[in-house]
Design an enzyme around this catalytic site. Structure first.
Site, short mmCIF file in Angstrom:
data_model
loop_
_atom_site.label_atom_id
_atom_site.label_comp_id
_atom_site.label_asym_id
_atom_site.label_seq_id
_atom_site.Cartn_x
_atom_site.Cartn_y
_atom_site.Cartn_z
N ASP A 57 0.40 7.16 -3.67
CA ASP A 57 0.45 6.84 -2.24
C ASP A 57 1.76 6.20 -1.82
O ASP A 57 2.57 5.79 -2.66
CB ASP A 57 -0.74 5.92 -1.87
CG ASP A 57 -1.06 4.87 -2.94
OD1 ASP A 57 -0.16 4.54 -3.73
OD2 ASP A 57 -2.20 4.41 -2.97
N ASN B 29 -12.47 -3.46 -2.49
CA ASN B 29 -13.50 -2.72 -1.74
C ASN B 29 -13.81 -1.36 -2.39
O ASN B 29 -14.48 -0.52 -1.80
CB ASN B 29 -13.06 -2.51 -0.28
CG ASN B 29 -11.82 -1.63 -0.16
OD1 ASN B 29 -11.28 -1.17 -1.17
ND2 ASN B 29 -11.37 -1.38 1.05
N HIS C 168 -11.59 0.99 -3.23
CA HIS C 168 -10.70 2.12 -2.92
C HIS C 168 -9.89 2.54 -4.16
O HIS C 168 -9.59 1.72 -5.03
CB HIS C 168 -9.79 1.85 -1.71
CG HIS C 168 -8.66 0.90 -1.92
ND1 HIS C 168 -8.25 -0.02 -0.96
CD2 HIS C 168 -7.81 0.71 -2.96
CE1 HIS C 168 -7.23 -0.70 -1.43
NE2 HIS C 168 -6.94 -0.29 -2.63
N GLU D 5 -9.98 4.83 1.36
CA GLU D 5 -10.76 3.66 1.75
C GLU D 5 -12.24 4.04 1.89
O GLU D 5 -12.57 5.23 2.06
CB GLU D 5 -10.24 3.12 3.08
CG GLU D 5 -8.80 2.61 3.03
CD GLU D 5 -8.66 1.22 2.39
OE1 GLU D 5 -9.51 0.85 1.55
OE2 GLU D 5 -7.69 0.53 2.73
C1 F6R Z 1 -1.72 1.66 -5.50
C2 F6R Z 1 -3.06 2.04 -5.12
C3 F6R Z 1 -4.13 1.06 -4.83
C4 F6R Z 1 -4.15 -0.13 -5.78
C5 F6R Z 1 -5.26 -1.10 -5.40
C6 F6R Z 1 -5.32 -2.29 -6.30
O1 F6R Z 1 -0.94 2.81 -5.72
O2 F6R Z 1 -3.27 3.19 -5.01
O3 F6R Z 1 -5.38 1.71 -4.93
O4 F6R Z 1 -4.33 0.32 -7.09
O5 F6R Z 1 -5.08 -1.53 -4.08
O6 F6R Z 1 -4.20 -3.08 -6.11
P1 F6R Z 1 -3.88 -4.28 -7.10
O7 F6R Z 1 -3.62 -3.68 -8.41
O8 F6R Z 1 -2.64 -4.93 -6.50
O9 F6R Z 1 -5.07 -5.17 -7.08
#
Ligand code: F6R
Length: 241
Positions: free
Chosen positions: A67, A136, A138, A143
């Site tokens: 992303d 959450n 995702h 989301e």
């Molecule tokens: C990042 C991504 C997100 C993160 C998620 C967890 O490329 O796709 O899904 O993996 O938001 O973020 P952290 O690791 O910072 O808790």
């Protein structure tokens, strides 16, 4: 689903790094799907160490990232393109021409997203997709929603995601409100999926993703259908299982 219990974040990173290293060793021209955020940073450090020790060669590896924030250039210090260069690509012998991330500055989002899926297909799919997971549930920036969206698409970030990611920006207002993300097809087509998680704030999402119904309101629950999905998580993240 295979769940590997790790002692702590360092242990999560070591175990995940070893799994990715084995894929690169077995298939030096593999395609890695990569993630950003805090969860994989330690894993990338393990890979960098292995490269420095002469154990790993990235010269033929290709990558596709999950992303990118809408509106951030690849040189913005909070863009995921910048994150990947500073946390991995600049430290190993990968050819950055083979490293793909959606452009946050495209003026044709539909074409950018469609082309990203075509690119994944033209590479023959990913050999391993590394994932973190939001509190959450995702994955990528898919989301919680009423439906699973298969293709790469533009998504409005959930308020809880903006809250969670505000720690990386000067103020919450600076967090972009939208992102381009690989969809559920892009993630599920990977031959292997490896999800890393640590900390108490991931425990409820891990519980729901692993033991709950497959439900787009918990996007990671789709991973129950993947034939080769491994979760490496620490005691805290696994505490509700
Ligand atoms: C990042 C991504 C997100 C993160 C998620 C967890 O490329 O796709 O899904 O993996 O938001 O973020 P952290 O690791 O910072 O808790």
């Amino acid at each position: 689903m295979r769940i590997i219990r790790a002692k702590d974040y360092a242990d999560v990173s070591r175990k995940a790094g070893n799994i990715i290293a084995s894929v690169v060793t077995l298939k030096p021209d593999c395609v890695l799907g990569l993630a950003t955020g805090s969860s994989p940073i330690g894993t990338y450090q393990v890979l960098i160490k292995k490269y420095e020790n002469g154990e790993l060669d990235f010269s033929r590896v290709k990558t596709v990232n999950l992303d990118e924030y809408v509106g951030l250039s690849k040189d913005h210090d909070q863009s995921y393109a910048y994150f990947m260069r500073t946390n991995l690509f600049d430290h190993v012998n990968i050819d950055q021409a083979n490293c793909n991330i959606p452009s946050g500055l495209t003026d044709d989002p539909e074409a950018e997203c469609g082309n990203y899926d075509k690119l994944i297909a033209s590479l023959g799919g990913t050999d391993l997709q590394l994932l973190g997971m939001g509190p959450n549930g995702h994955i990528g920036f898919n989301e919680p929603d009423e439906v699973f969206t298969p293709g790469t698409h533009c998504v409005k970030l959930a308020d809880s995601t903006i809250d969670a990611n505000a720690r990386f920006f000067a103020t919450r207002d600076d967090v972009p409100r939208q992102a381009y993300t690989m969809g559920i097809w892009g993630i599920m087509q990977a031959k292997k999926v490896l999800l890393v998680a640590n900390g108490k704030n991931k425990a409820e999402a891990i519980r729901a993703a692993v033991t709950g119904p497959i439900d787009p309101r918990v996007p990671a629950s789709i991973l129950q259908l993947h034939p080769d999905c491994t979760i490496v998580a620490d005691e805290e993240a696994l505490s509700l299982l």
